[in-house]
Design an enzyme around this catalytic site. Structure first.
Site, PDB file in Angstrom:
ATOM      1  N   HIS A 172       3.479  10.993   6.251  1.00 52.81           N
ATOM      2  CA  HIS A 172       2.737  10.870   7.505  1.00 52.81           C
ATOM      3  C   HIS A 172       3.634  10.243   8.564  1.00 52.81           C
ATOM      4  O   HIS A 172       4.046   9.085   8.428  1.00 52.81           O
ATOM      5  CB  HIS A 172       1.491   9.997   7.308  1.00 52.81           C
ATOM      6  CG  HIS A 172       0.443  10.664   6.473  1.00 52.81           C
ATOM      7  ND1 HIS A 172      -0.580   9.973   5.857  1.00 52.81           N
ATOM      8  CD2 HIS A 172       0.270  11.983   6.156  1.00 52.81           C
ATOM      9  CE1 HIS A 172      -1.339  10.842   5.209  1.00 52.81           C
ATOM     10  NE2 HIS A 172      -0.850  12.054   5.368  1.00 52.81           N
TER      11      HIS A 172
ATOM     12  N   HIS B 105       2.363   8.996   0.744  1.00 60.02           N
ATOM     13  CA  HIS B 105       1.285   8.898  -0.253  1.00 60.02           C
ATOM     14  C   HIS B 105       1.710   9.711  -1.480  1.00 60.02           C
ATOM     15  O   HIS B 105       2.286  10.786  -1.337  1.00 60.02           O
ATOM     16  CB  HIS B 105      -0.023   9.460   0.309  1.00 60.02           C
ATOM     17  CG  HIS B 105      -0.494   8.717   1.520  1.00 60.02           C
ATOM     18  ND1 HIS B 105      -1.327   7.631   1.457  1.00 60.02           N
ATOM     19  CD2 HIS B 105      -0.206   8.895   2.834  1.00 60.02           C
ATOM     20  CE1 HIS B 105      -1.556   7.172   2.680  1.00 60.02           C
ATOM     21  NE2 HIS B 105      -0.876   7.920   3.535  1.00 60.02           N
TER      22      HIS B 105
ATOM     23  N   HIS C  99       5.261   6.891   6.709  1.00 61.12           N
ATOM     24  CA  HIS C  99       5.000   6.345   5.371  1.00 61.12           C
ATOM     25  C   HIS C  99       4.581   7.486   4.447  1.00 61.12           C
ATOM     26  O   HIS C  99       4.413   8.624   4.902  1.00 61.12           O
ATOM     27  CB  HIS C  99       3.900   5.271   5.447  1.00 61.12           C
ATOM     28  CG  HIS C  99       2.608   5.823   5.928  1.00 61.12           C
ATOM     29  ND1 HIS C  99       2.228   5.830   7.252  1.00 61.12           N
ATOM     30  CD2 HIS C  99       1.593   6.453   5.258  1.00 61.12           C
ATOM     31  CE1 HIS C  99       1.051   6.409   7.371  1.00 61.12           C
ATOM     32  NE2 HIS C  99       0.637   6.803   6.182  1.00 61.12           N
TER      33      HIS C  99
ATOM     34  N   THR D 236      -6.277   7.350   7.128  1.00 58.25           N
ATOM     35  CA  THR D 236      -6.753   7.505   5.739  1.00 58.25           C
ATOM     36  C   THR D 236      -6.795   6.172   4.997  1.00 58.25           C
ATOM     37  O   THR D 236      -7.017   6.142   3.789  1.00 58.25           O
ATOM     38  CB  THR D 236      -5.866   8.491   4.954  1.00 58.25           C
ATOM     39  OG1 THR D 236      -4.547   7.936   4.842  1.00 58.25           O
ATOM     40  CG2 THR D 236      -5.799   9.842   5.639  1.00 58.25           C
ATOM     41  N   THR D 237      -6.547   5.090   5.729  1.00 59.50           N
ATOM     42  CA  THR D 237      -6.711   3.737   5.171  1.00 59.50           C
ATOM     43  C   THR D 237      -7.578   2.939   6.136  1.00 59.50           C
ATOM     44  O   THR D 237      -7.660   3.285   7.325  1.00 59.50           O
ATOM     45  CB  THR D 237      -5.351   3.027   5.023  1.00 59.50           C
ATOM     46  OG1 THR D 237      -4.680   3.039   6.284  1.00 59.50           O
ATOM     47  CG2 THR D 237      -4.475   3.690   3.975  1.00 59.50           C
TER      48      THR D 237
ATOM     49  N   HIS E  83       0.824  -1.209   0.000  1.00 64.14           N
ATOM     50  CA  HIS E  83       0.000   0.000   0.000  1.00 64.14           C
ATOM     51  C   HIS E  83       0.857   1.257   0.000  1.00 64.14           C
ATOM     52  O   HIS E  83       0.446   2.309  -0.445  1.00 64.14           O
ATOM     53  CB  HIS E  83      -0.892   0.058   1.240  1.00 64.14           C
ATOM     54  CG  HIS E  83      -1.781  -1.125   1.400  1.00 64.14           C
ATOM     55  ND1 HIS E  83      -2.652  -1.527   0.417  1.00 64.14           N
ATOM     56  CD2 HIS E  83      -1.935  -2.004   2.419  1.00 64.14           C
ATOM     57  CE1 HIS E  83      -3.312  -2.597   0.825  1.00 64.14           C
ATOM     58  NE2 HIS E  83      -2.884  -2.908   2.027  1.00 64.14           N
TER      59      HIS E  83
HETATM   60 ZN   LIG Z   1      -0.905   7.885   5.560  1.00 64.42          ZN
END
Ligand SMILES: [Zn+2]
Length: 306
Positions: A140, A117, A115, A222-223, A86
């Site tokens: 993040h 995005h 991590h 957000t996941t 992801h």
């Molecule tokens: Zn994130």
């Protein structure tokens, strides 16, 4: 995290095994895409979801106490970088985790992982937006409230997590603070690949910007499972990186080929307020003092002339 102990022979079970072991039950396209997350994860259709579009005309200015970044100036003893299908995620494997407190927070939060995005091209990719503007990359930094002892326990409390969120901008020159990370990024292109790094650059250097000005609001992961337990701190200043450095993220693999995009669309604000802390830096406070002295000096001169 689910464990894989069984060697499954039947093809459909192999597929099932791969998906469940890797937690691959959500994606960013088609039937696994963000609009379907709520079918399996109730919280994803909640009223306090992230990311959001931060409209500066609607924010409430507020002076929070300074945020205390403890351990952010120290190199990290040992970290692990993993491609989980992801995103690419960095966690600490040796040494004390850095912490944050102060600002809008009412506790101390310990670093658990960071991590990223990103998007298919440099015109999009960030999750949060500012005045409808997307950025090509968003970092993040996830920390959990130490009163709940573990990240997993913290997911049950509305003040369980804080995410320090950084937006990136395209620069003509490469950001050398990312050299170590980029080596790892190249090494973990395959799904579930991971790499350990000793003596990793400090978090202060990794972000490398003035953090005085930030937006803050109550939101969610957000996941999936989209838990509404996150205090978001979204910094106004952006981190410069080159186009090539951003492109390297798109070379990672997911189960569907290259992981070219992994951002959730913005969610409705509903009844929430967004606060803006203009600056808590010592530099800024000193600058205000200098301006005040200049004004006093000028007034004195003007009144003396009159
Ligand atoms: Zn994130």
């Amino acid at each position: 995290m689910l464990q894989c102990h069984n060697v499954l022979v039947l093809p459909f079970l192999v597929v099932f095994s791969i998906f469940s072991c890797n937690g691959q039950d959500f994606g960013y396209d088609g039937s696994e895409g963000p609009i379907h997350w709520g079918e399996k994860y109730q919280q994803c259709v909640g009223k306090h979801q992230s990311p959001i579009d931060i409209e500066s005309q609607n924010v409430i200015e507020k002076s929070f106490p300074p945020i205390v970044y403890d351990g952010f100036d120290q190199n990290l003893e040992q970290v692990n970088v993993t491609n989980n299908g992801h995103t690419v995620m960095l966690s600490i494997t040796k040494g004390e985790p850095p912490t944050v407190s102060g600002g809008p927070l009412s506790g101390t939060y310990a670093f658990t992982q960071l991590h990223f995005h990103w998007g298919q091209n440099d015109s999009l990719g960030s999750e949060n937006q500012i005045n409808h503007q997307s950025f090509p990359l968003e970092l993040h930094v996830v920390l959990y409230n130490i009163q709940y002892e573990t990240f997993k326990n913290a997911l049950d409390y509305e003040d369980g997590l804080v995410v320090l969120s950084f937006l990136y901008s395209v620069s003509h020159t490469s950001n050398s603070k990312y050299n170590q990370f980029e080596e790892a990024l190249d090494a973990v292109r395959d799904i579930l690949a991971s790499k350990e790094i000793d003596n990793f650059v400090s978090l202060d250097d990794f972000v490398g910007i003035d953090r005085g000005a930030y937006f803050t609001y109550a939101g969610s992961l957000t996941t999936p499972p989209c838990s509404e337990v996150v205090t978001w701190i979204e910094y106004q200043n952006t981190i410069p990186v080159s186009r090539e450095q951003i492109h390297n993220f798109r070379l990672l693999y997911s189960h569907e080929g290259h992981l070219t995009h992994n951002f959730r669309p913005v969610q409705e604000l509903h009844d929430r307020s967004i606060y803006f802390n203009r600056s808590d830096s010592v530099y800024s406070q000193n600058l205000n003092t200098v301006w005040a002295l200049v004004i006093v000096f000028l007034c004195d001169k003007i009144f003396n002339i009159i």
